[in-house]
Design a protein around this motif. Structure first.
Motif, PDB file in Angstrom:
ATOM      1  N   GLY A 156       0.787  -1.212   0.000  1.00  0.00           N
ATOM      2  CA  GLY A 156       0.000   0.000   0.000  1.00  0.00           C
ATOM      3  C   GLY A 156       0.826   1.272   0.000  1.00  0.00           C
ATOM      4  O   GLY A 156       2.058   1.257   0.065  1.00  0.00           O
ATOM      5  N   ALA A 177      -0.686  -4.761  -3.172  1.00  0.00           N
ATOM      6  CA  ALA A 177      -2.125  -4.532  -3.057  1.00  0.00           C
ATOM      7  C   ALA A 177      -2.820  -4.752  -4.401  1.00  0.00           C
ATOM      8  O   ALA A 177      -3.923  -5.309  -4.463  1.00  0.00           O
ATOM      9  N   VAL A 184      -6.826  -7.709   0.180  1.00  0.00           N
ATOM     10  CA  VAL A 184      -6.550  -6.601   1.098  1.00  0.00           C
ATOM     11  C   VAL A 184      -7.835  -6.188   1.804  1.00  0.00           C
ATOM     12  O   VAL A 184      -7.866  -6.004   3.024  1.00  0.00           O
ATOM     13  N   LYS A 185      -8.916  -6.073   1.035  1.00  0.00           N
ATOM     14  CA  LYS A 185     -10.201  -5.678   1.616  1.00  0.00           C
ATOM     15  C   LYS A 185     -10.682  -6.700   2.634  1.00  0.00           C
ATOM     16  O   LYS A 185     -11.189  -6.336   3.704  1.00  0.00           O
ATOM     17  N   TRP A 188      -8.661  -6.120   5.707  1.00  0.00           N
ATOM     18  CA  TRP A 188      -9.053  -4.844   6.315  1.00  0.00           C
ATOM     19  C   TRP A 188     -10.391  -4.972   7.060  1.00  0.00           C
ATOM     20  O   TRP A 188     -10.624  -4.287   8.044  1.00  0.00           O
ATOM     21  N   MET A 196       1.007  -1.295   8.799  1.00  0.00           N
ATOM     22  CA  MET A 196       1.235  -1.174   7.358  1.00  0.00           C
ATOM     23  C   MET A 196       2.530  -0.424   7.087  1.00  0.00           C
ATOM     24  O   MET A 196       2.736   0.699   7.562  1.00  0.00           O
ATOM     25  N   THR A 267      -8.084   3.894   7.357  1.00  0.00           N
ATOM     26  CA  THR A 267      -7.831   3.672   5.939  1.00  0.00           C
ATOM     27  C   THR A 267      -8.813   2.679   5.355  1.00  0.00           C
ATOM     28  O   THR A 267      -9.499   1.945   6.070  1.00  0.00           O
ATOM     29  N   ASP A 268      -8.826   2.634   4.030  1.00  0.00           N
ATOM     30  CA  ASP A 268      -9.619   1.646   3.305  1.00  0.00           C
ATOM     31  C   ASP A 268      -8.906   1.340   1.998  1.00  0.00           C
ATOM     32  O   ASP A 268      -7.854   1.925   1.705  1.00  0.00           O
ATOM     33  N   VAL A 269      -9.476   0.431   1.199  1.00  0.00           N
ATOM     34  CA  VAL A 269      -8.861   0.030  -0.061  1.00  0.00           C
ATOM     35  C   VAL A 269      -9.915   0.007  -1.158  1.00  0.00           C
ATOM     36  O   VAL A 269     -11.071  -0.363  -0.922  1.00  0.00           O
ATOM     37  N   ARG A 278      -5.683   0.656  -4.570  1.00  0.00           N
ATOM     38  CA  ARG A 278      -5.231   1.859  -3.872  1.00  0.00           C
ATOM     39  C   ARG A 278      -5.677   1.825  -2.412  1.00  0.00           C
ATOM     40  O   ARG A 278      -6.836   1.613  -2.096  1.00  0.00           O
ATOM     41  N   THR A 279      -4.750   2.052  -1.503  1.00  0.00           N
ATOM     42  CA  THR A 279      -5.064   2.232  -0.093  1.00  0.00           C
ATOM     43  C   THR A 279      -5.093   3.729   0.185  1.00  0.00           C
ATOM     44  O   THR A 279      -4.233   4.465  -0.302  1.00  0.00           O
ATOM     45  N   TYR A 280      -6.070   4.157   0.972  1.00  0.00           N
ATOM     46  CA  TYR A 280      -6.230   5.586   1.163  1.00  0.00           C
ATOM     47  C   TYR A 280      -6.771   5.889   2.552  1.00  0.00           C
ATOM     48  O   TYR A 280      -7.386   5.034   3.205  1.00  0.00           O
TER      49      TYR A 280
END
Length: 311
Positions: A156, A177, A184-185, A188, A196, A267-269, A278-280
């Motif tokens: 990420g 990711a 990943v989700k 999460w 991370m 965060t989320d993906v 994308r992780t954000y």
């Protein structure tokens, strides 16, 4: 003593991480899984077995190496993956004949379940590749989270600058990711404690010509000799591209948190579209520990210290 399960994806940085884990005096390495991602899985499993043969310290419990059967949604470029074959062919790893460390009876995600559930103490999970094996393990047996202390993942990025240059991708995601964003989700969405180590901090530990020379001048130490040979296989020839010690930073930070600084963020993906993987950061996300910076000098010194201890 920290119980650790290590899941990697077989490139040079992963194999160096395995070598260094074996030298940590207060780490009990319970198992090792290898995913067919940044390196080809068969030579990566083979090289892992040989590293355990050569650098596994006396007094440790016997190890086996689990071969994952997880498959990519987006596979790494072939050119990046080929170094796993060369690493496996190094004379230092082959002078004693065929590897003795066995291949585990079960594939990676099932081996992970067995090793975690069999541990009398909670397990630190270190993953330096995609999260697919963990996501699959959680699908099979969600109760494993009860015996996992924390997950330390190299993957990420939170600065919207990734390292994926692929058709249909907007380059806001990191490759581990992007390989399997749904995995990943799934992780999460679990209740695991996640640390991370993204591109934001790994970019602070580049592989430089000075570092290559540093290892070359210490090749009387067999582990540093192997590390130097390993990194001689990797060069970034793309414009403005640099190779970083992504996986080694994750591995060392899991045991030596004093090397890094971190913050708590939500965060989320993203799992589809041009930003898939994308992780954000988002107030609606789940909280993780995010590594923000590293003491690079202390980090490089710790590599040398652990490697020299293998003599």
């Amino acid at each position: 003593m920290k119980n650790v399960y290590f899941n990697h994806d077989g490139n040079v940085d992963d194999l160096v991480s395995l070598l260094l884990l074996l030298q940590m005096p207060d780490v009990n390495l319970l198992g090792v899984g290898v995913t067919d991602a940044d390196g080809y899985v068969d030579p990566s499993v083979s090289a892992s077995r040989k590293i355990v043969d050569l650098f596994g310290t006396e007094g440790r419990k016997p190890l086996d190496i689990a071969k994952s059967n997880s498959r990519a949604i987006h596979q790494f470029p072939d050119a990046w993956r080929l170094s796993s074959f060369s690493f496996d062919d190094f004379p230092m790893l082959n002078e004693h004949g065929a590897p003795k460390t066995p291949v585990a009876a079960k594939p990676g995600h099932l081996d992970m379940i067995d090793k975690i559930k069999a541990s009398e103490e909670k397990v630190t999970l270190v993953m330096t590749g995609p999260l697919s094996d963990l996501a699959r393990a959680l699908e099979v047996d969600p109760s494993i989270t009860e015996n996992i202390e924390s997950l330390h993942w190299m993957g990420g990025a939170l600065n919207s600058k990734g390292n994926v240059a692929a058709p249909g991708a907007d380059d806001t995601m990191e490759w581990n990711a992007y390989w399997d964003a749904e995995a990943v989700k799934r992780v999460w969405d679990s209740d695991l404690k996640i640390v991370m180590v993204g591109l934001d901090s790994t970019d602070q530990v580049p592989l430089t010509s000075e570092l290559r020379l540093r290892w070359a001048t210490q090749r009387q130490h067999r582990a540093l000799d192997l590390i130097g040979q390993g990194y001689s296989l990797v060069h970034s020839f793309e414009a403005n591209s640099i190779y970083y010690l992504w996986d080694v930073l994750t591995t060392l930070a899991s045991r030596y948190p004093e090397l890094v600084e971190s913050i708590q963020v939500k965060t989320d993906v993203i799992t589809e579209g041009e930003s898939e993987g994308r992780t954000y950061q988002t107030d609606e996300g789940r909280e993780i520990t995010f590594i923000t910076s590293v003491d690079a000098d202390a980090f490089y010194d710790k590599i040398d210290e652990l490697a020299i201890s293998a003599d």
